[in-house]
Design an enzyme around this catalytic site. Structure first.
Site, mmCIF file in Angstrom:
data_model
loop_
_atom_site.group_PDB
_atom_site.id
_atom_site.type_symbol
_atom_site.label_atom_id
_atom_site.label_comp_id
_atom_site.label_asym_id
_atom_site.label_seq_id
_atom_site.Cartn_x
_atom_site.Cartn_y
_atom_site.Cartn_z
ATOM 1 N N CYS A 1 -9.510 -39.748 30.295
ATOM 2 C CA CYS A 1 -10.606 -39.715 31.208
ATOM 3 C C CYS A 1 -11.244 -41.369 31.272
ATOM 4 C CB CYS A 1 -11.710 -38.807 31.101
ATOM 5 S SG CYS A 1 -11.254 -36.977 31.505
ATOM 6 N N LYS B 1 9.651 -42.958 23.050
ATOM 7 C CA LYS B 1 9.756 -43.734 24.401
ATOM 8 C C LYS B 1 10.368 -43.213 25.399
ATOM 9 C CE LYS B 1 7.064 -45.901 23.727
ATOM 10 N NZ LYS B 1 6.085 -46.337 22.804
ATOM 11 N N ASN C 1 -16.430 -38.001 29.841
ATOM 12 C CA ASN C 1 -15.303 -38.042 29.275
ATOM 13 C C ASN C 1 -15.344 -37.421 27.899
ATOM 14 O OD1 ASN C 1 -12.845 -38.758 27.755
ATOM 15 N ND2 ASN C 1 -13.338 -40.781 27.688
ATOM 16 N N GLY C 2 -14.710 -36.370 27.590
ATOM 17 C CA GLY C 2 -14.809 -35.859 26.180
ATOM 18 C C GLY C 2 -14.925 -34.176 26.565
HETATM 19 O O1 M6R Z 1 -4.371 -45.864 20.433
HETATM 20 P P1 M6R Z 1 -3.426 -45.335 19.513
HETATM 21 O O2 M6R Z 1 -2.347 -46.489 18.977
HETATM 22 O O3 M6R Z 1 -4.244 -44.658 18.490
HETATM 23 O O4 M6R Z 1 -2.384 -44.267 20.048
HETATM 24 C C1 M6R Z 1 -1.549 -43.384 19.473
HETATM 25 C C2 M6R Z 1 -1.076 -42.578 20.459
HETATM 26 O O5 M6R Z 1 -1.532 -41.883 21.308
HETATM 27 C C3 M6R Z 1 0.259 -43.553 20.984
HETATM 28 O O6 M6R Z 1 0.778 -44.329 20.497
HETATM 29 C C4 M6R Z 1 1.222 -42.684 22.057
HETATM 30 O O7 M6R Z 1 2.158 -42.022 21.124
HETATM 31 C C5 M6R Z 1 1.709 -43.859 22.805
HETATM 32 N N1 M6R Z 1 1.721 -43.132 24.424
HETATM 33 C C6 M6R Z 1 3.157 -43.893 22.725
HETATM 34 O O8 M6R Z 1 3.621 -44.864 23.347
#
Ligand code: M6R
Length: 606
Positions: free
Chosen positions: A2, A483, A96-97
Site C-alpha cells: 500500500c 526471480k 497502510n497496515g
Molecule cells: O525490503 P526487503 O529486502 O526486506 O524485502 C525482502 C523481500 O520481500 C524481497 O527481497 C522480495 O523477495 C523481492 N521481491 C525479491 O525480488
C-alpha cells in the site's frame, strides 16, 4: 505494501497526487483513490491509469490524500479502494497496515448507527474519528483519540472537509515520511514521490501523529506530548526514481549494477591492510569483540544474500552463522545472548517479518546490526548499528541491484570481522584487491545482455525450470528461481546441485531445462558430474560458467560466461545473468516485471 501520498500547499493538488501515486505503484496496484476536500473523492479498481480515466476536469483543490492498495481485507475492487469515508462523507482516511481489532470496532460502531460501505479494516478508522468529532472541535484530537482504540499497524493520512488545508498523519508499524517544502508539505509511505519536490524529510516514529499545514507541522506522541525533530536531507535526486530511457525499472536497476557496487564500496576498503572500514559499526566496537555467533535474519532475496553471507563469514571469519527467515525466527524460541549478533538484511528496511525478528533479537539480549538500503527506515533506526548499502532507491518489485550490494556489504563484514580474528593479511589483501575489480566485471556481463535476451527467446517455451548450484552458488540458484517465478510466473525450483539426485531429477525430461551455476571454483568438478546426470536424462542445460572454460560448452546446450574471480566473490557475478534472464523471460511473455501480480515491493504486513 500500500502506498499513501498527500499534499497541502498552494499548487493544484490533483496532478501532484496522481504523479506521487505513480512513483509509489511498486507498493501495490489493486486499486487507487484520491480525496480532495474541495472536490470530493474518486476511486478505481486497478492502478493509477484507471483512476486517471475517472477524474473529472473540474477536480481541483490545494490539498488532498491519495492511496494505492495492496489488498489484505476485502477483495480488490472500487468499493474497497481508499480513501474511506465516515457516514457523513466529511472525513477521509487512507491507510497502510492492518487494524487487527476492526471486527469488534465495526460491531460497536454499527450498534451506534454507523453504516459501512466497504469490506476493509480501514473504514473503521473514518467512523471512529467521526464518533470522536462529536466531542471535540479539533480534527487532530478526534484522530488521536480514535488511534487509542485501535490495535494493529498503520501508516495513515486523514483529512476532513471542514479543514481543507490540514492533514493528519500517523504511524504505528507502517512507514510515514513527511516532506518539508517552502509553503507546502507532503506525506508519503517512502521518500520517492517527495524527492522531486523537496529533499528535506522527517521520518515519523511508531506512535507519532503529525498535524500538517502548508507552512507548518507539529508532531506529537499518542499521549499528546510534543516531539521535536528537524528534517534530514535525502542525498539522492529525482533522476534516481526515473527509468532513464529503460523500459522498466527492473532493467534500469540491473544495469546500474557497476555504479551501485562502487557506491557500496566507497571509502570502505583499506587495500594495503586487507581490511574494511565500517564507520556504522564503530559505536558498538566494544560489544563486537565479544560476539561469538551471528544470526542473519531476512526475507526473500535478502534471505538468499544471508545464506551466501553464511558461507563467507564462516569460511573467512571463523564465526558460526545461522540464517533465519524473518517470518519463522520468533516463532521458535531462538537461544540468544549478549555474545550473539543478529544481522538484519533488508533493502526497504520496512519488511515486517524482518523487523519483528530484530525486535525479538533485542528482547532476548542480542546485539542487532543492519545491512539496509533505505536510509532512515525502521530497521535502520531500530538496530543498534549497521551499514547502509548506498544502492539508491530500488523501484522494481524484483530486488536486483540491492542484492548485489548486500553481497558486497557481506564481503565487507567478512573482511571486517575476519581480519579481527583469523584472516591473514595476505588473504584480506587478496579479497580486497579483487573486490575492487568487481564493478567492472559486472559491467562486462551486462554488456553481454543481448546473448541472454536470445536465450530467453529460445527457452520461452518452458513451463518449468530447475536452477542448481553448489557452495557459494547454491543460494544463487535459489535466487535465480525466485526471480524467474516472481516476474515471469514460470514455475522454477532452486536446488543444491548435490541434492538433485535425491528427488528433483525425477522431473527432468527434454522439456524441463536446468540453469546450472558452475563457475570454475573448488566444487566445479562435482557440479560437472551433476550436469552430466541431467544430460543423461535428456534435460537441456544452460550453464553460467567462467570465461575461458571451453569444456563446459561441449556438454551444456548453452553457456553464459562471467569473468574469472575468486570463489567468495563469484555470487556477485553469477547472479547478474540470472536477473537478466528473469527480466527477458517476463518480457518474452509480455509481462510487466515492475508490477508482478499479487506482489508489492515492501511487505509491511506479517
Ligand atoms: O525490503 P526487503 O529486502 O526486506 O524485502 C525482502 C523481500 O520481500 C524481497 O527481497 C522480495 O523477495 C523481492 N521481491 C525479491 O525480488
Amino acid at each position: 505494501m500500500c502506498g499513501i501520498f498527500a499534499y497541502t500547499g498552494s499548487k493544484n493538488a490533483g496532478p501532484l497526487l496522481l504523479k506521487g501515486l505513480v512513483s509509489l505503484e511498486y507498493r501495490g496496484y489493486d486499486s487507487a483513490g484520491v480525496f480532495m476536500p474541495e472536490s470530493g473523492v474518486v476511486r478505481a479498481k486497478g492502478a493509477v491509469a484507471e483512476l486517471r480515466k475517472k477524474i473529472p476536469k473540474n477536480f481541483t483543490g490545494r490539498s488532498g490524500i491519495a492511496h494505492l492498495r495492496w489488498a489484505t481485507h476485502g477483495e480488490p475492487s472500487e468499493k474497497n479502494a481508499h480513501p474511506h469515508a465516515d457516514c457523513g462523507g466529511n472525513i477521509y482516511v487512507a491507510h497502510n497496515g492492518i487494524i487487527e481489532n476492526f471486527r469488534e470496532l465495526k460491531r460497536a460502531l454499527q450498534s451506534k448507527g454507523h453504516t459501512f460501505r466497504s469490506d476493509t479494516d480501514t473504514e473503521v478508522l473514518a467512523h471512529l474519528i467521526e464518533e470522536h468529532m462529536a466531542h471535540t472541535k479539533k480534527f487532530e484530537h478526534a484522530v488521536l483519540t480514535a488511534l487509542h482504540e485501535v490495535r494493529g499497524t498503520y501508516g495513515l493520512v486523514a483529512q476532513c472537509k471542514a479543514n481543507p488545508d490540514k492533514i493528519v498523519a500517523a504511524r504505528m508499524g507502517s512507514p510515514v515520511v513527511l516532506g518539508v517544502g517552502t509553503r507546502e508539505r507532503f506525506v508519503a509511505s517512502d521518500p520517492s514521490p517527495i524527492i522531486p519536490h523537496t529533499q528535506k524529510v522527517i521520518f515519523l516514529e511508531d506512535g507519532e501523529v503529525a498535524v500538517i499545514m502548508p507552512t507548518s507541522h507539529a508532531i506529537v506522541k499518542l499521549d499528546a506530548t510534543k516531539v521535536k525533530r528537524g528534517a534530514t536531507t535525502i542525498d539522492w535526486g529525482a533522476e534516481k526514481v526515473k527509468k532513464n530511457g529503460h523500459k522498466h525499472f527492473m532493467l534500469k536497476e540491473i544495469m546500474e549494477g557497476p555504479e551501485v557496487l562502487e557506491n557500496t564500496l566507497r571509502g570502505r576498503l583499506v587495500l594495503e591492510k586487507g581490511r574494511a572500514k565500517l564507520g556504522g559499526l564503530e559505536s558498538v566496537a566494544k560489544e563486537l569483540k565479544k560476539i561469538e555467533r551471528f544470526i542473519i535474519v531476512a526475507c526473500g532475496t535478502a534471505y538468499y544474500a544471508g545464506l551466501i553471507g553464511e558461507y563467507m563469514l564462516e569460511e573467512y571469519a571463523g564465526i558460526p552463522v545461522e540464517v533465519e527467515l524473518g517470518s519463522e525466527f520468533r516463532y521458535r524460541s531462538p537461544v540468544l545472548n549478549q555474545r550473539t549478533a543478529v544481522i538484519a538484511i533488508s533493502q526497504s528496511g520496512e519488511t515486517a517479518d524482518t523487523l519483528a525478528a530484530v525486535r525479538e533479537g533485542k528482547k532476548r539480549g542480542a546485539l542487532t546490526l543492519g545491512i539496509v538500503n533505505a536510509v532512515g527506515s525502521t530497521i535502520a533506526r531500530e538496530t543498534d548499528a549497521g551499514v547502509y548499502n548506498h544502492a539508491g532507491p530500488e523501484m522494481g518489485v524484483a530486488s536486483t541491484k540491492a542484492l548485489i550490494s548486500q553481497l558486497e556489504a557481506l564481503v565487507l563484514f567478512t573482511l571486517f570481522f575476519g581480519r579481527e580474528r583469523q584472516m591473514s593479511l595476505r588473504t584480506g589483501c587478496e579479497i580486497a584487491q579483487e573486490l575492487k575489480t568487481i564493478p567492472e566485471k559486472v559491467a562486462v556481463i551486462l554488456a553481454n545482455h543481448g546473448k541472454i535476451e536470445k536465450l530467453a527467446k529460445k527457452y520461452a517455451y518452458a513451463r518449468d525450470f530447475l536452477f542448481i548450484g553448489r557452495k557459494y552458488n547454491y543460494p544463487v540458484a535459489l535466487e535465480g528461481a525466485i526471480k524467474l517465478k516472481e516476474v515471469s510466473y514460470i514455475h522454477a525450483e532452486g536446488y543444491a546441485s548435490g541434492e538433485m539426485k535425491h528427488g528433483p531429477i525425477a522431473m527432468i525430461d527434454k522439456k524441463f531445462p536446468t540453469v546450472a551455476v558452475v563457475p570454475s571454483d573448488s566444487v566445479y568438478e562435482k557440479n560437472l558430474s551433476n550436469i552430466h546426470e541431467l544430460k543423461a536424462r535428456g534435460g537441456p542445460v544452460i550453464a553460467i560458467a567462467t570465461e575461458g572454460n571451453t569444456e563446459i560448452a561441449k556438454i551444456a546446450d548453452d553457456c553464459v560466461y562471467v569473468p574469472k574471480t575468486i570463489e567468495i566473490l563469484s555470487p556477485i557475478l553469477s547472479v547478474v545473468p540470472l536477473q537478466l534472464f528473469a527480466y527477458y523471460m517476463a518480457h518474452q511473455k509480455g509481462l510487466n516485471p515492475d508490477r508482478p501480480r499479487n506482489l508489492a515491493k515492501s511487505v509491511t504486513v506479517e
